[in-house]
Scaffold this motif. Structure first.
Motif, short mmCIF file in Angstrom:
data_model
loop_
_atom_site.label_atom_id
_atom_site.label_comp_id
_atom_site.label_asym_id
_atom_site.label_seq_id
_atom_site.Cartn_x
_atom_site.Cartn_y
_atom_site.Cartn_z
N ARG A 119 0.75 -0.96 -0.41
CA ARG A 119 0.38 -0.01 -0.11
C ARG A 119 0.39 1.12 0.13
NH1 ARG A 119 -4.58 1.25 1.79
NH2 ARG A 119 -3.99 2.58 3.34
N LEU A 120 0.00 2.11 -0.42
CA LEU A 120 0.83 3.12 -0.79
C LEU A 120 0.32 4.79 -0.32
CD1 LEU A 120 3.86 5.04 -1.44
CD2 LEU A 120 2.43 5.38 -3.23
N THR A 121 0.14 5.75 1.02
CA THR A 121 -1.13 6.57 2.03
C THR A 121 -0.05 8.18 1.36
OG1 THR A 121 0.69 6.30 3.94
CG2 THR A 121 -1.60 4.35 2.96
N LEU A 122 -0.59 8.75 1.35
CA LEU A 122 -0.45 10.29 2.31
C LEU A 122 -1.22 11.00 2.71
CD1 LEU A 122 -2.34 12.21 -0.62
CD2 LEU A 122 -0.51 10.91 -2.14
N ARG A 123 -1.44 12.39 2.93
CA ARG A 123 -1.86 12.93 3.27
C ARG A 123 -1.60 14.57 3.19
NH1 ARG A 123 -0.72 12.99 10.18
NH2 ARG A 123 -2.46 14.94 10.01
N VAL A 124 -3.46 15.51 2.65
CA VAL A 124 -3.12 16.31 1.12
C VAL A 124 -4.28 17.34 2.51
CG1 VAL A 124 -4.34 15.61 0.03
CG2 VAL A 124 -2.99 16.69 -0.85
N LEU A 125 -3.40 18.32 2.20
CA LEU A 125 -4.91 19.44 2.73
C LEU A 125 -6.13 19.46 1.76
CD1 LEU A 125 -1.55 21.95 3.86
CD2 LEU A 125 -3.59 20.30 5.37
N GLY A 126 -6.99 19.94 2.90
CA GLY A 126 -8.39 19.78 1.84
C GLY A 126 -8.45 20.94 0.58
N HIS A 127 -7.68 21.11 1.03
CA HIS A 127 -7.69 23.07 0.34
C HIS A 127 -6.95 22.70 -1.23
CE1 HIS A 127 -5.11 24.16 2.62
NE2 HIS A 127 -4.55 24.94 1.58
N ASN A 128 -5.70 22.08 -1.23
CA ASN A 128 -5.13 21.35 -2.27
C ASN A 128 -5.46 21.10 -3.29
OD1 ASN A 128 -2.85 21.24 -3.52
ND2 ASN A 128 -1.47 20.87 -2.26
N THR A 129 -6.40 20.80 -3.84
CA THR A 129 -7.46 21.17 -5.16
C THR A 129 -6.35 20.54 -6.73
OG1 THR A 129 -9.12 22.23 -4.54
CG2 THR A 129 -9.26 20.81 -6.60
N PRO A 130 -5.62 21.24 -6.55
CA PRO A 130 -3.87 20.19 -7.79
C PRO A 130 -3.94 19.13 -7.00
CG PRO A 130 -3.81 22.93 -7.76
CD PRO A 130 -4.84 22.63 -6.17
N ALA A 131 -3.25 19.01 -5.91
CA ALA A 131 -2.85 17.71 -5.59
C ALA A 131 -3.85 16.70 -5.66
CB ALA A 131 -1.85 17.87 -4.34
N ARG A 132 -5.25 16.38 -4.51
CA ARG A 132 -5.48 16.13 -4.79
C ARG A 132 -6.15 15.33 -5.96
NH1 ARG A 132 -10.14 17.87 -0.63
NH2 ARG A 132 -10.74 15.39 -1.03
N LYS A 133 -6.82 16.25 -7.54
CA LYS A 133 -6.79 15.71 -8.37
C LYS A 133 -6.00 14.76 -9.09
CE LYS A 133 -10.43 19.10 -9.38
NZ LYS A 133 -10.77 20.52 -10.67
N LEU A 134 -4.38 16.05 -8.88
CA LEU A 134 -3.64 14.83 -9.32
C LEU A 134 -3.55 13.06 -8.68
CD1 LEU A 134 -0.32 14.19 -11.21
CD2 LEU A 134 0.52 15.00 -9.18
N TYR A 135 -3.38 13.41 -7.63
CA TYR A 135 -3.63 11.70 -6.90
C TYR A 135 -4.96 11.03 -6.95
CZ TYR A 135 -0.16 14.20 -3.65
OH TYR A 135 0.97 15.34 -3.10
#
Length: 166
Positions: A119-135
């Motif tokens: 498994r691969l996990t990560l944490r991203v801030l909710g308002h970081n839309t560009p990163a969330r879309k990439l992930y």
């Protein structure tokens, strides 16, 4: 600047990359993704006892580092050793929109798999839309949300846990 179609060279970081990676980290600092204060001089080394060169993949264009991803164990527990976590990710402003971030995430998936992770996990801030879309485009799904976990720039921000099977 290299041609827009040029693919980045992805490689394991070397000890000599410390200064260039430290400058990249400072240059990309933003409350869009950082929960720690803006770095101030004197700057700490990029690599330390917890973050060795071998824990990082770097992206190069024309022999300049334009991005990195840090892969680490999610916890020190033996029972959790099959999980790796992305614990740092940055792309230089001048390299954004050129596939560098996508190449780094894909390389991180392959490197985690090569190192035996399931498994691969990560944490991203909710308002970081560009990163969330990439992930999300690279197969990560939201596995949990810590509501209002951080207070940044005068507002509360969610911490989003994402993961994917390898």
């Amino acid at each position: 600047m290299p041609a827009p179609h040029q693919s980045p060279n992805i490689r394991i970081a070397l000890p000599d990359d410390d200064e260039e990676l430290s400058a990249l980290d400072r240059g990309t600092w933003s409350t869009l993704h950082a929960v720690t204060p803006r770095p101030q001089p004197p700057y700490a080394p990029f690599f330390d006892e917890r973050h060795a060169p071998g824990d990082h993949l770097v992206a190069e264009l024309d022999r300049h580092i334009v991005g990195y991803v840090r892969l680490a164990f999610a916890t020190p527990l033996v029972s959790n050793a099959h999980v790796r976590q992305i614990q740092g990710f940055a792309v230089a402003d001048e390299a954004r929109g050129r596939g560098v971030g996508r190449a780094l995430i894909r390389a991180a998936v392959e490197e985690a798999r090569r190192r035996g992770a399931r498994r691969l996990t990560l944490r991203v801030l909710g308002h970081n839309t560009p990163a969330r879309k990439l992930y999300e485009a690279e197969g990560f799904v939201v596995e949990g949300v810590l509501p209002e976990e951080f207070f940044l720039d005068g507002r509360y921000v969610d911490d989003v846990v994402m993961g994917r099977m390898l």
